[in-house]
Design a protein around this motif. Structure first.
Motif, PDB file in Angstrom:
ATOM      1  N   ASN A 176      70.609  21.923  78.161  1.00 24.58           N
ATOM      2  CA  ASN A 176      71.036  21.445  79.476  1.00 24.58           C
ATOM      3  C   ASN A 176      70.051  21.920  80.521  1.00 24.58           C
ATOM      4  O   ASN A 176      69.765  23.114  80.592  1.00 24.58           O
ATOM      5  N   ILE A 177      69.570  20.993  81.337  1.00 27.51           N
ATOM      6  CA  ILE A 177      68.729  21.397  82.464  1.00 27.51           C
ATOM      7  C   ILE A 177      69.664  21.780  83.610  1.00 27.51           C
ATOM      8  O   ILE A 177      70.540  20.997  83.996  1.00 27.51           O
ATOM      9  N   LEU A 178      69.506  23.004  84.145  1.00 27.23           N
ATOM     10  CA  LEU A 178      70.460  23.508  85.133  1.00 27.23           C
ATOM     11  C   LEU A 178      70.018  23.245  86.566  1.00 27.23           C
ATOM     12  O   LEU A 178      70.801  23.354  87.489  1.00 27.23           O
ATOM     13  N   TYR A 179      68.755  22.951  86.756  1.00 28.06           N
ATOM     14  CA  TYR A 179      68.298  22.684  88.124  1.00 28.06           C
ATOM     15  C   TYR A 179      67.199  21.635  88.088  1.00 28.06           C
ATOM     16  O   TYR A 179      66.184  21.796  87.410  1.00 28.06           O
ATOM     17  N   ARG A 180      67.447  20.530  88.817  1.00 28.41           N
ATOM     18  CA  ARG A 180      66.420  19.494  88.969  1.00 28.41           C
ATOM     19  C   ARG A 180      65.985  19.473  90.418  1.00 28.41           C
ATOM     20  O   ARG A 180      66.779  19.137  91.295  1.00 28.41           O
ATOM     21  N   PRO A 181      64.742  19.837  90.704  1.00 25.39           N
ATOM     22  CA  PRO A 181      64.298  19.824  92.100  1.00 25.39           C
ATOM     23  C   PRO A 181      64.323  18.404  92.669  1.00 25.39           C
ATOM     24  O   PRO A 181      63.978  17.449  91.964  1.00 25.39           O
ATOM     25  N   LYS A 182      64.767  18.296  93.944  1.00 27.34           N
ATOM     26  CA  LYS A 182      64.798  16.970  94.582  1.00 27.34           C
ATOM     27  C   LYS A 182      63.389  16.440  94.751  1.00 27.34           C
ATOM     28  O   LYS A 182      63.099  15.291  94.464  1.00 27.34           O
ATOM     29  N   ASN A 183      62.514  17.305  95.274  1.00 29.84           N
ATOM     30  CA  ASN A 183      61.102  16.934  95.387  1.00 29.84           C
ATOM     31  C   ASN A 183      60.305  17.883  94.512  1.00 29.84           C
ATOM     32  O   ASN A 183      60.236  19.068  94.798  1.00 29.84           O
ATOM     33  N   VAL A 184      59.732  17.348  93.460  1.00 29.56           N
ATOM     34  CA  VAL A 184      58.892  18.198  92.618  1.00 29.56           C
ATOM     35  C   VAL A 184      57.564  18.405  93.329  1.00 29.56           C
ATOM     36  O   VAL A 184      56.879  17.451  93.697  1.00 29.56           O
ATOM     37  N   LEU A 185      57.218  19.659  93.575  1.00 23.95           N
ATOM     38  CA  LEU A 185      56.000  19.974  94.305  1.00 23.95           C
ATOM     39  C   LEU A 185      54.813  20.020  93.339  1.00 23.95           C
ATOM     40  O   LEU A 185      54.986  20.335  92.165  1.00 23.95           O
ATOM     41  N   PRO A 186      53.601  19.714  93.848  1.00 22.71           N
ATOM     42  CA  PRO A 186      52.422  19.894  92.992  1.00 22.71           C
ATOM     43  C   PRO A 186      52.174  21.374  92.732  1.00 22.71           C
ATOM     44  O   PRO A 186      52.471  22.216  93.579  1.00 22.71           O
ATOM     45  N   VAL A 187      51.657  21.702  91.560  1.00 22.26           N
ATOM     46  CA  VAL A 187      51.543  23.099  91.153  1.00 22.26           C
ATOM     47  C   VAL A 187      50.575  23.882  92.044  1.00 22.26           C
ATOM     48  O   VAL A 187      50.650  25.105  92.131  1.00 22.26           O
TER      49      VAL A 187
END
Lengths: 150, 317
Positions: free
Chosen positions: B262-273
């Motif tokens: 289970n993925i527990l956190y999905r970022p709304k905006n995935v930032l570039p590394v």
């Protein structure tokens, strides 16, 4: 019974601390037991820090205040008791009782500024001031509420 | 099992801390945030063992102890061994009825840094997981041997500058990829394995409670930003953790029974590394033009890993 235990411990090279004098760190041979509390500690989880019977070995009785250059100052008028500072304080230095933030434990605070960084109010209810600054001067310098930039 | 309420932060804050201040961890260290959270999410008696590492040396500075529970330290690799021995003894004595309080609920927890979990204590941890003792192992992953001056460990990610994998004219820091410890532990068929981060306090507390409740060996990997060796300002500990979870450098997920992911956190905006790398001094050299390919490789690895996690979550295998 107690004497027997002590003798057995001595035979095995274990120095029982508490009561007797403290052994130097280089005299410890096989291991050492430090007791965090005086007397019964079975119900410690339901006791607040001020109700506990800490022993001299508990680091609660020590201080790291000398590590600090700047200290956080708490302004109770702006605080909304969100407890962000409590959950992220690495040094157990936020005094929080009955869902209310009461202040900072300056004996254990190292001045890392994490609490200031996570404070969500506007202006922040925790700000860093010089160690020599007293509470009244600090509070008189508190910034005004910032308007949102459009 | 007496678990405490984590409905919101206000209720969570009514707990009485069992980890005392005036330990000698660096200001802004995330280790103590994680330890405090674990000890606050339960009312049970805890038996804790620590591997050698930052946490152990700074919470037991003779003649002081910062622990209000039973706590033991033996060797660099032995936290899992010590705690499984204590657990076996507790079970045996409970069966015989020779305990002082036979109904007492006791939880067994082991703490280790990444050096002692990924490298030195790996064999012992693997053994304890295989034997199936009822304990929770928590790895405080700061990606290097911070206690001894920041040497590389197998948890150090590719491209990071450490004191034994230095960046310079001939090298861009560590050249190898980070070991995927969570997958290795899930492969032990452990009932609960997770990767958590202190900035998401609720999912972390939930994960800790789940691990303590679950019977059997549980493993939790937590990211613990190290302001000294990652080279950032102490006040930014939580901000760096935010960046780590939002760039998916540290995805937060759990694996139940070795296959239910289970993925527990999905970022709304995935930032570039780049944003995560730029915030730390140990990745400074990667922004030179000749090292651009390393950043691209890191981003590629992250994307592939995130894709893999999502596929596994769907497939339940």
């Amino acid at each position: 019974m107690q004497d027997l235990k002590l003798k057995a411990a001595e035979k095995r090279g274990i120095h029982q601390l508490g009561g007797d004098e403290l052994v130097g760190w280089d005299e410890v041979t096989q291991g050492i037991i430090l007791t965090s509390f005086e007397g019964d500690a079975s119900d410690i989880v339901h006791k607040k820090a001020e109700e506990r019977n800490y022993s001299d070995f508990n680091s609660y009785t020590a201080t790291v205040a000398s590590w600090r250059v700047k200290k956080p100052v708490f302004n109770i008028d702006v605080c909304i008791d969100c407890q962000n500072c409590w959950v992220w304080c690495p040094d157990t230095s936020i005094i929080s009782r009955d869902k209310q933030m009461l202040g900072i434990d300056y004996d254990h605070c190292k001045g890392c500024e994490v609490c200031v960084e996570v404070c969500p109010t506007n202006p922040k209810s925790l700000l860093m001031f010089g160690e020599q600054e007293d509470l009244e001067t600090a509070l008189s310098q508190w910034p005004e509420k910032k308007k949102k930039e459009k | 099992m007496a678990i405490t309420s984590i409905k919101n932060l206000k209720e969570f804050s009514t707990n009485n801390d069992r980890f005392e201040g005036a330990h000698t961890l660096c200001p802004g260290c995330a280790h103590s945030m994680i330890v405090r959270e674990l000890m606050n999410c339960t009312d049970d008696n805890l038996v804790i063992a620590s591997n050698t590492g930052c946490l152990e040396v700074s919470t037991a500075v003779y003649p002081f102890t910062s622990w209000d529970t039973s706590w033991i330290h033996i060797g660099f690799e032995n936290a899992a061994t010590a705690v499984s021995g204590a657990e076996a003894m507790f079970k045996a004595r409970k069966k015989k009825g020779t305990l002082k309080d036979n109904d007492a609920s006791v939880k067994f927890v082991a703490f280790g840094g990444d050096g002692s979990t990924y490298d030195i204590g790996f064999q012992w941890l693997s053994g304890a997981m295989e034997r199936g003792h009822d304990f929770t192992y928590i790895c405080l992953d700061n990606e290097n041997y911070a206690n001894t001056g920041g040497q590389r460990s197998s948890a150090t990610p590719i491209g990071a500058h450490t004191s034994t994998a230095q960046a310079g004219t001939h090298s861009y820091g560590k050249k190898q990829k980070k070991k995927d410890i969570v997958a290795i532990m899930a492969a032990h068929d452990a009932p609960y394995v997770a990767q958590l981060a202190p900035n998401k306090w609720k999912s972390m507390a939930k994960g800790f409670q789940k691990a303590l409740e679950t019977e059997g060996p549980c493993f939790i990997n937590t990211v613990s930003p190290c302001c000294t060796e990652w080279k950032f300002d102490p006040k930014d500990t939580i901000n760096i953790t935010d960046l780590a979870t939002d760039t998916l450098m540290f995805p937060i997920y759990e694996i139940i029974n070795g296959h239910e992911l289970n993925i527990l956190y999905r970022p709304k905006n995935v930032l570039p590394v780049e944003e995560y790398l730029a915030a730390q001094g140990r990745y400074k050299h990667l922004f030179k033009p000749e090292n651009k390919h390393v950043i691209e490789e890191i981003q590629k690895n992250i994307n592939e890993y995130w894709e893999m996690l999502q596929r596994r979550e769907e497939a339940r295998v």
